[in-house]
Design a protein around this motif. Structure first.
Motif, PDB file in Angstrom:
ATOM      1  N   ALA A   1      -0.331  34.740 -27.738  1.00 49.84           N
ATOM      2  CA  ALA A   1       0.173  35.621 -28.793  1.00 49.84           C
ATOM      3  C   ALA A   1       1.305  36.498 -28.278  1.00 49.84           C
ATOM      4  CB  ALA A   1      -0.961  36.486 -29.341  1.00 49.84           C
ATOM      5  N   GLY A   2       1.238  36.874 -26.999  1.00 51.62           N
ATOM      6  CA  GLY A   2       2.292  37.716 -26.429  1.00 51.62           C
ATOM      7  C   GLY A   2       3.615  37.014 -26.277  1.00 51.62           C
TER       8      GLY A   2
ATOM      9  N   THR B   1      -2.321  43.004 -28.080  1.00 54.27           N
ATOM     10  CA  THR B   1      -2.462  41.839 -27.204  1.00 54.27           C
ATOM     11  C   THR B   1      -2.800  42.263 -25.779  1.00 54.27           C
ATOM     12  OG1 THR B   1      -0.035  41.861 -26.948  1.00 54.27           O
ATOM     13  CG2 THR B   1      -0.959  40.290 -28.513  1.00 54.27           C
TER      14      THR B   1
ATOM     15  N   ALA C   1      -4.653  35.799 -26.190  1.00 58.53           N
ATOM     16  CA  ALA C   1      -3.786  36.975 -26.140  1.00 58.53           C
ATOM     17  C   ALA C   1      -2.502  36.675 -25.381  1.00 58.53           C
ATOM     18  CB  ALA C   1      -4.531  38.139 -25.480  1.00 58.53           C
ATOM     19  N   THR C   2      -2.618  35.869 -24.320  1.00 61.12           N
ATOM     20  CA  THR C   2      -1.431  35.473 -23.563  1.00 61.12           C
ATOM     21  C   THR C   2      -0.460  34.686 -24.437  1.00 61.12           C
ATOM     22  OG1 THR C   2      -2.661  35.421 -21.474  1.00 61.12           O
ATOM     23  CG2 THR C   2      -0.610  34.156 -21.577  1.00 61.12           C
TER      24      THR C   2
ATOM     25  N   LYS D   1       1.549  45.039 -32.061  1.00 63.30           N
ATOM     26  CA  LYS D   1       1.227  43.722 -31.513  1.00 63.30           C
ATOM     27  C   LYS D   1       1.153  43.762 -29.991  1.00 63.30           C
ATOM     28  CE  LYS D   1       3.132  39.142 -30.742  1.00 63.30           C
ATOM     29  NZ  LYS D   1       4.294  38.259 -30.885  1.00 63.30           N
ATOM     30  N   SER D   2       2.135  44.382 -29.338  1.00 64.10           N
ATOM     31  CA  SER D   2       2.149  44.411 -27.872  1.00 64.10           C
ATOM     32  C   SER D   2       0.949  45.179 -27.326  1.00 64.10           C
ATOM     33  CB  SER D   2       3.458  45.020 -27.368  1.00 64.10           C
ATOM     34  OG  SER D   2       3.587  46.373 -27.779  1.00 64.10           O
TER      35      SER D   2
ATOM     36  N   ILE E   1     -10.358  34.187 -25.182  1.00 67.16           N
ATOM     37  CA  ILE E   1      -9.762  35.420 -25.704  1.00 67.16           C
ATOM     38  C   ILE E   1      -8.523  35.805 -24.898  1.00 67.16           C
ATOM     39  CG2 ILE E   1     -10.122  37.897 -25.992  1.00 67.16           C
ATOM     40  CD1 ILE E   1     -13.052  37.276 -26.659  1.00 67.16           C
ATOM     41  N   ALA E   2      -8.649  35.803 -23.557  1.00 69.32           N
ATOM     42  CA  ALA E   2      -7.524  36.179 -22.702  1.00 69.32           C
ATOM     43  C   ALA E   2      -6.364  35.196 -22.863  1.00 69.32           C
ATOM     44  CB  ALA E   2      -7.967  36.237 -21.240  1.00 69.32           C
TER      45      ALA E   2
ATOM     46  N   THR F   1      -6.473  43.232 -25.811  1.00 64.78           N
ATOM     47  CA  THR F   1      -7.283  42.029 -26.001  1.00 64.78           C
ATOM     48  C   THR F   1      -7.336  41.194 -24.732  1.00 64.78           C
ATOM     49  OG1 THR F   1      -6.670  41.975 -28.342  1.00 64.78           O
ATOM     50  CG2 THR F   1      -7.579  39.954 -27.404  1.00 64.78           C
ATOM     51  N   ALA F   2      -6.194  41.067 -24.040  1.00 59.71           N
ATOM     52  CA  ALA F   2      -6.159  40.308 -22.792  1.00 59.71           C
ATOM     53  C   ALA F   2      -7.061  40.945 -21.740  1.00 59.71           C
ATOM     54  CB  ALA F   2      -4.721  40.221 -22.270  1.00 59.71           C
TER      55      ALA F   2
ATOM     56  N   LEU G   1       2.230  39.756 -19.876  1.00 58.13           N
ATOM     57  CA  LEU G   1       1.072  39.204 -20.579  1.00 58.13           C
ATOM     58  C   LEU G   1       0.709  37.805 -20.091  1.00 58.13           C
ATOM     59  CD1 LEU G   1       1.606  40.520 -24.195  1.00 58.13           C
ATOM     60  CD2 LEU G   1      -0.410  40.879 -22.761  1.00 58.13           C
TER      61      LEU G   1
END
Length: 327
Positions: free
Chosen positions: A278-279, A122, A275-276, A118-119, A271-272, A125-126, A240
Motif C-alpha cells: 500500500a505504501g 500504513t 502495508a508495504t 495514508k502514510s 498485514i505487514a 499498520t506495518a 515502508l
C-alpha cells in the motif's frame, strides 16, 4: 513491468537481503562480536567500492559523506546491535519497525513531504504486522535496549531523509556514493569495536565465508540498491519497504532453522506485506477538464528554457542512467 515497479522491486532486494543477517550471524560467524561484525560488513565493502569507482568526495561532499555514513552505518550498526543484545529479538524488531513514522516526520521537516493519513496509517499498520510476526508473549523490556533501538531507527531514518535531500554530486554514480558512506561508517565503528571488543578473533573458513557474504552481498550490493532507490522514490515509500526484513528473517528461520510459524505470525506477515504494498501505490488524481485552447505562444528555444530554469533556481539534471533521466 513499469519503470516504477522495477525501481521498487530492485530497492526491495535490500531489506530482503538484510533479513538474512540473523541467520548468517548465528550460523557462520563467531559469537558475541557484534561490533566487529558491523566493522567487517561496512569497511571492506566501502574500500572495495572506492577501488572499483576510483572517485573520492570533493568539497562539501567530504563532510556530507561523513554525516551520511555515520547516520546510515556508523551509528546505526552499534545501536542496532546494542538493542539486539539487550532485548529479545522480537522486541528489538518491533522497536525498529517504527522507522517509517520517524521518516514521515523528518521528511515533512526537511523535504517538504506533507504527512498524509495514508502514510501514517500504513506505517502504523506495518509496525503492527511486524509485532505479530516477531513479538512473543512475556517478552522482557529493557530501558537501555529500547532507547538504543529507537535511536538506531532514528539514525537510519535521518540517513534516508538526508540521502534524499542531498542527492549526489554531478558526475558521481550511486555506486561511488555508497562506497563513501560505507567507508565513513566503517571508520566510525573501527575504534569503538577495538575499544569495546578488543583484538579481532581468530577466523575460520566458515567465518570468512560469512563475512564475505555480509560485506559484499548483504552490504555493498544491498546498500547500492537502497541508496539508488531512495533517489527515485519518496522517503516514506522507501522506508515502508523495511518490514520486508523481519518477514524475510522469519521465513528463513522457518525454512532453514526449523522455527515454527503459527497462524498469528502468518497473519502478521500478510498485514505487514500488505502495508508495504500500500505504501508503494500512488493515489489516483482526477483528470482536470481541458481549458479552451489559447492562442499559440511564441516558440522558446531549448537554450532559453534551460537558462530560464537556472535563473529560477531550478536544478537541471542531464545525468542519464540505463536510458532514463534521473529524477
Amino acid at each position: 513491468m513499469s519503470r516504477k515497479a522495477a525501481v521498487v522491486a530492485l530497492t526491495a532486494l535490500a531489506p530482503i537481503s538484510w533479513g538474512s543477517t540473523y541467520f548468517v550471524t548465528t550460523e557462520f560467524l563467531p559469537a558475541d562480536r557484534p561490533l566487529f561484525t558491523g566493522l567487517m560488513r561496512a569497511l571492506p565493502a566501502g574500500l572495495a567500492l572506492l577501488a572499483l569507482t576510483r572517485k573520492l568526495p570533493q568539497g562539501a561532499w567530504w563532510w556530507k559523506s561523513a554525516v551520511l555514513g555515520a547516520l546510515n552505518i556508523g551509528a546505526f550498526f552499534p545501536l542496532l546491535f546494542l538493542a539486539a543484545y539487550r532485548l529479545p529479538g522480537g522486541v528489538a524488531a518491533v522497536v525498529g519497525s517504527v522507522g517509517p513514522l520517524f521518516v514521515v516526520g523528518l521528511a515533512a521537516l526537511f523535504l517538504g513531504e506533507k504527512p498524509t493519513v495514508k502514510s501514517l496509517l500504513t506505517a502504523v499498520t506495518a509496525a503492527f504486522g511486524v509485532s505479530l510476526v516477531v513479538l512473543k508473549a512475556g517478552a522482557a523490556f529493557d530501558t537501555i535496549g529500547v532507547a538504543a533501538g529507537l535511536l538506531s531507527s532514528l539514525s537510519m531514518s535521518a540517513g534516508i531523509v538526508f540521502t534524499k535531500r542531498w542527492g549526489r554530486p554531478e558526475g558521481v554514480g550511486a555506486l561511488a556514493l555508497t562506497g563513501w558512506q560505507l567507508t565513513a561508517g566503517g571508520l566510525v565503528i573501527l575504534p569503538i569495536a577495538f575499544l569495546i571488543e578488543g583484538a579481532p578473533p581468530v577466523l575460520t573458513g566458515t567465518n570468512l565465508a560469512g563475512y564475505a557474504y555480509l560485506a559484499f552481498g548483504n552490504t555493498a550490493i544491498s546498500y547500492f540498491l537502497w541508496f539508488r532507490g531512495i533517489e527515485r522514490m519518496s522517503a516514506s515509500s522507501a522506508t515502508l519497504l523495511g518490514p520486508l526484513s523481519p518477514i524475510t528473517a522469519a521465513v528463513i528461520g522457518w525454512v532453514a532453522l526449523g522455527q515454527a510459524l503459527g497462524t498469528v505470525q502468518v497473519l502478521g506477515m500478510l498485514i505487514a506485506f500488505g502495508a508495504t504494498l500500500a505504501g508503494q501505490l500512488s493515489p489516483r488524481t482526477a483528470k482536470t477538464p481541458q481549458a479552451p485552447e489559447a492562442p499559440e505562444a511564441p516558440q522558446v528555444s531549448e537554450v532559453e528554457s534551460f537558462s530560464a530554469a537556472e535563473k529560477n533556481g531550478q536544478e537541471v539534471s542531464m545525468d542519464l542512467e540505463v536510458s532514463e533521466v534521473r529524477r
